[in-house]
Every structure is written in C-alpha cells, then in structure tokens.
Motif scaffolding. Structure first.
Motif, PDB file in Angstrom:
ATOM      1  N   ALA A 138       6.913   5.748  -5.452  1.00  0.00           N
ATOM      2  CA  ALA A 138       6.022   6.283  -4.412  1.00  0.00           C
ATOM      3  C   ALA A 138       6.022   7.815  -4.381  1.00  0.00           C
ATOM      4  N   CYS A 139       6.507   8.438  -5.463  1.00  0.00           N
ATOM      5  CA  CYS A 139       6.372   9.900  -5.545  1.00  0.00           C
ATOM      6  C   CYS A 139       4.901  10.233  -5.795  1.00  0.00           C
ATOM      7  N   SER A 140       4.440  11.238  -5.097  1.00  0.00           N
ATOM      8  CA  SER A 140       3.031  11.642  -5.233  1.00  0.00           C
ATOM      9  C   SER A 140       2.883  12.576  -6.435  1.00  0.00           C
ATOM     10  N   TYR A 141       1.635  12.818  -6.793  1.00  0.00           N
ATOM     11  CA  TYR A 141       1.367  13.772  -7.884  1.00  0.00           C
ATOM     12  C   TYR A 141       1.864  15.161  -7.511  1.00  0.00           C
ATOM     13  N   THR A 142       1.776  15.498  -6.235  1.00  0.00           N
ATOM     14  CA  THR A 142       2.290  16.800  -5.791  1.00  0.00           C
ATOM     15  C   THR A 142       3.805  16.849  -5.990  1.00  0.00           C
ATOM     16  N   ASP A 143       4.518  15.758  -5.660  1.00  0.00           N
ATOM     17  CA  ASP A 143       5.964  15.704  -5.909  1.00  0.00           C
ATOM     18  C   ASP A 143       6.245  15.976  -7.394  1.00  0.00           C
ATOM     19  N   LEU A 144       5.463  15.342  -8.260  1.00  0.00           N
ATOM     20  CA  LEU A 144       5.677  15.515  -9.709  1.00  0.00           C
ATOM     21  C   LEU A 144       5.405  16.953 -10.134  1.00  0.00           C
ATOM     22  N   ARG A 145       4.311  17.506  -9.623  1.00  0.00           N
ATOM     23  CA  ARG A 145       3.939  18.873 -10.031  1.00  0.00           C
ATOM     24  C   ARG A 145       4.964  19.896  -9.554  1.00  0.00           C
ATOM     25  N   ILE A 187       0.869  -1.180   0.000  1.00  0.00           N
ATOM     26  CA  ILE A 187       0.000   0.000   0.000  1.00  0.00           C
ATOM     27  C   ILE A 187       0.903   1.226   0.000  1.00  0.00           C
ATOM     28  N   ALA A 188       0.712   2.086  -0.994  1.00  0.00           N
ATOM     29  CA  ALA A 188       1.526   3.318  -1.100  1.00  0.00           C
ATOM     30  C   ALA A 188       0.687   4.455  -0.515  1.00  0.00           C
ATOM     31  N   GLY A 189       0.043   5.261  -1.373  1.00  0.00           N
ATOM     32  CA  GLY A 189      -0.823   6.334  -0.857  1.00  0.00           C
ATOM     33  C   GLY A 189      -2.158   5.804  -0.350  1.00  0.00           C
ATOM     34  N   LEU A 198      -1.595  -5.974   4.622  1.00  0.00           N
ATOM     35  CA  LEU A 198      -1.087  -4.830   3.873  1.00  0.00           C
ATOM     36  C   LEU A 198       0.287  -4.439   4.402  1.00  0.00           C
ATOM     37  N   VAL A 199       1.196  -4.131   3.467  1.00  0.00           N
ATOM     38  CA  VAL A 199       2.514  -3.655   3.879  1.00  0.00           C
ATOM     39  C   VAL A 199       2.744  -2.278   3.255  1.00  0.00           C
ATOM     40  N   SER A 200       3.036  -1.313   4.119  1.00  0.00           N
ATOM     41  CA  SER A 200       3.171   0.066   3.650  1.00  0.00           C
ATOM     42  C   SER A 200       4.518   0.298   2.960  1.00  0.00           C
ATOM     43  N   ILE A 201       4.447   0.943   1.786  1.00  0.00           N
ATOM     44  CA  ILE A 201       5.682   1.369   1.107  1.00  0.00           C
ATOM     45  C   ILE A 201       5.745   2.892   1.033  1.00  0.00           C
ATOM     46  N   TRP A 202       4.832   3.550   1.703  1.00  0.00           N
ATOM     47  CA  TRP A 202       4.789   5.019   1.740  1.00  0.00           C
ATOM     48  C   TRP A 202       6.024   5.529   2.478  1.00  0.00           C
ATOM     49  N   ASN A 203       6.655   6.527   1.913  1.00  0.00           N
ATOM     50  CA  ASN A 203       7.801   7.175   2.557  1.00  0.00           C
ATOM     51  C   ASN A 203       9.075   6.354   2.621  1.00  0.00           C
TER      52      ASN A 203
END
Ligand SMILES: Cc1cc2nc3c(=O)[nH]c(=O)nc-3n(C[C@H](O)[C@H](O)[C@H](O)COP(=O)(O)OP(=O)(O)OC[C@H]3O[C@@H](n4cnc5c(N)ncnc54)[C@H](O)[C@@H]3O)c2cc1C
Length: 290
Positions: free
Chosen positions: A77-84, A33-35, A53-58
């Motif tokens: 695991a880069c978010s859309y905000t990271d991309l923007r 599970i990411a975001g 579930l295993v978290s890969i967030w951060n």
C-alpha cells in the motif's frame, strides 16, 4: 449504468488481521480497496465486481519500505509518492522510480499504490515492466499464512492472477543486485504526461569486455500480461552490440510479443515501436560503454 451508493458497504477495520479475517469469512465477497484510483473508476462506470469494500489504506504493515543487505521490501500500500521519495528506490531501482513518476498526475501518485497497480493487472500499467526486470517477488498473505511468489508467475492471463480471494499482496521484494547495470525505460503514449502506454519498455544491461554479459528486458501493452522478453535477451546475451545484433534483437522482440489493435493503437504500430525501443536501448547501452 451509474452505481447507486446505497447499494455499497465500505468498512475500515484498521488492522491487517481484522481485514484478513473478513476476507477469510466471506472470500470473494469483500473487495480490498487501497488508494481506490482503479476501484473508483470501476465504481463510477457501474463495473465494480463487489458490493462490499474493505479498506487497506494506511495499514502500517503495508506502508513500510525496508532495506536489508540483499533486498528492498516495499509494502503493497505504498503510494507512488512514497516510492519517489525513497532514497534506495531512487538510487538502486531507478526504473521503478521512473514508472512511479509516469503514473498519472500528482493527486494520483499520492493515492495510487504499487500493490493496486499489480493486482489491477492491466497489461498497460507502468510499474510491471520494471518489477519484471528487477525480478521482484511478492509476499501474499491470508489468515492461512503467507507465501512468496515470483512476480513473473503472478499474472496468468488477461486480468487473471494467482491471488486467492482471501489473500492480499503484502510486500513487493526487490533483490539488490542490479545497481551496476545501465537502466533504460520508455513509455510511448498519446502525449508525454498522464497517458496510458501504447507500448512501454524497461530494461537493464551490462557490458563487459565489449560484449553484453547481463540483460533483462520487459514490455507493457504488447501482450495480455506484462511480458519479460526472454527470447530477445537470449539473442542479445554474450554478443557485441553492432548493426547485426540490432537487426536480430529487433526481429526477436517482435516475434515474441502478442500485441492487439484497440482504441489506443494498432498491433502493427505497437510491434514497430517495440522494435525501435529495443534498438534504442542497445544503442544507449553501447554508448554508455564507449
Ligand atoms: C486519473 C488516473 C490516471 C492513471 N494513470 C495511470 C498511469 O499512468 N499508469 C498506470 O499504471 N496506472 C494509472 N492509473 C491506474 C491506477 O492509478 C493504478 O493502477 C494504481 O496503482 C492503483 O492503485 P490503488 O491503490 O488506487 O488501487 P485500488 O483502486 O485501491 O485497487 C485496485 C485493485 O487492486 C486490488 N488491491 C489493491 N491493493 C491490493 C493488495 N495489497 N492486495 C490485494 N489486492 C489489492 C483492489 O481490490 C482492486 O481490485 C490511473 C488511474 C487514474 C484514475
């Protein structure tokens, strides 16, 4: 039927190697599970395919965006905000920046990740057409090592991918060779914001000496998988943009898609709109070179 929280286990080991060893020990049992923006929708609908579930967030390895001379590497695991917020994405990969801006609202963009969008494998997702035209490659990682696959080979059928149960998408690699191309993208939905695409198109084009010498087109929501329109590209490549080409490109695009009728649209509408978007792309490409 709603899910019962007591039936689920969610762990956050905190390092990439410990996540990978969990996936290796019990392949297919642990769901990354990411975001969580897709996973939690499935959970709420009682349709989550796993109880663990295993978290890969951060995880730092999955949050980096690094540019080298020949490619941009984006952690899955880069978010859309990271991309923007990334200057190279904005400057050289505007189709991806636009797709990130289209994806849900601000809260969703802060949490949803590019890797999650890829692995969730919806043919209506916003990022895949951009990744296809940029000829992205994915680095897949497991305890067995890593392998690099072309994104165009990743989706094998509706919601089917080449990802093994013990693998993660680690990195999305984008070659830095398209900045001289004109970029075009459109998402057609029920409304401008926060809609799932009925049809979407991402395209790159380059005109030299009056003829199209570079063209890449991909579409979403018109087939079981995000689709690169190679037949349409072949019709366009080398030609001058005139009314005859507009007609033949429209016909080629419609002939190579496999749209369905569903709750959001009809196959007939999707085909008609896709044809219109191909024409609009070529008209803008011609206009940009006058
Ligand atoms: C309100 C709302 C609006 C939305 N709007 C849009 C939209 O406009 N356009 C659009 O395209 N999508 C939209 N989405 C869908 C979703 O936000 C995206 O698909 C998002 O990118 C998923 O990323 P995530 O990190 O949240 O994935 P998660 O929910 O964490 O995971 C999704 C799937 O991917 C797997 N996974 C995640 N990361 C990895 C990895 N690195 N390696 C292997 N497997 C992985 C998970 O196991 C799971 O199966 C929306 C969702 C919501 C809830």
């Amino acid at each position: 039927m709603r899910s019962n929280p007591a039936e689920y286990e969610c762990v956050a080991p905190g390092t990439l190697s410990s996540v990978l060893s969990l996936l290796t020990q019990e392949p297919g049992v642990w769901l990354p599970i990411a975001g969580g923006t897709d996973v939690m929708v499935q959970y709420a609908a009682g349709k989550l395919p796993a109880r663990k579930l295993v978290s890969i967030w951060n995880l730092p390895e999955l949050r980096r965006i690094e540019g080298s001379d020949d490619e941009l590497r984006i952690g899955a695991a880069c978010s859309y905000t990271d991309l923007r917020e990334n200057a190279i994405v904005e400057r050289e990969f505007s189709l991806l920046a636009t797709a990130a801006a289209w994806t849900g609202g601000i809260a969703n963009q802060n949490r949803g990740t590019l890797g999650g969008n890829i692995v969730n494998a919806s043919p209506a997702a916003d990022s895949p057409p951009a990744l296809l035209v940029y000829e992205a490659e994915l680095i897949l990682i497991s305890s067995r090592g890593e392998r690099r696959v072309r994104y165009s080979d990743f989706h094998t059928g509706y919601k089917q991918t080449v990802l093994a149960p013990d693998e993660l998408v680690e990195t999305i690699c984008l070659p830095r060779r398209f900045s001289g191309h004109a970029a075009y993208s459109r998402k057609v939905g029920a409304r401008n914001a926060q809609a799932i695409a009925k049809v979407s198109v991402a395209a790159l084009g380059h005109v030299s000496n009056g003829a199209v010498d570079g063209v890449r087109i991909a579409a979403g929501s018109v087939a079981p998988v995000p689709l690169r329109l190679r037949g349409t590209e072949a019709v366009i490549r080398g030609k001058t943009i005139d009314s005859r080409l507009l007609r033949s490109a429209r016909a080629a695009a419609i002939s190579e898609i496999r749209p369905i009728s569903d709750i959001r649209s009809t196959a007939t509408y999707r085909a008609a709109v896709l044809g219109n978007l191909i024409v609009e792309f070529l008209q803008k490409l011609a206009g940009a070179n006058q």
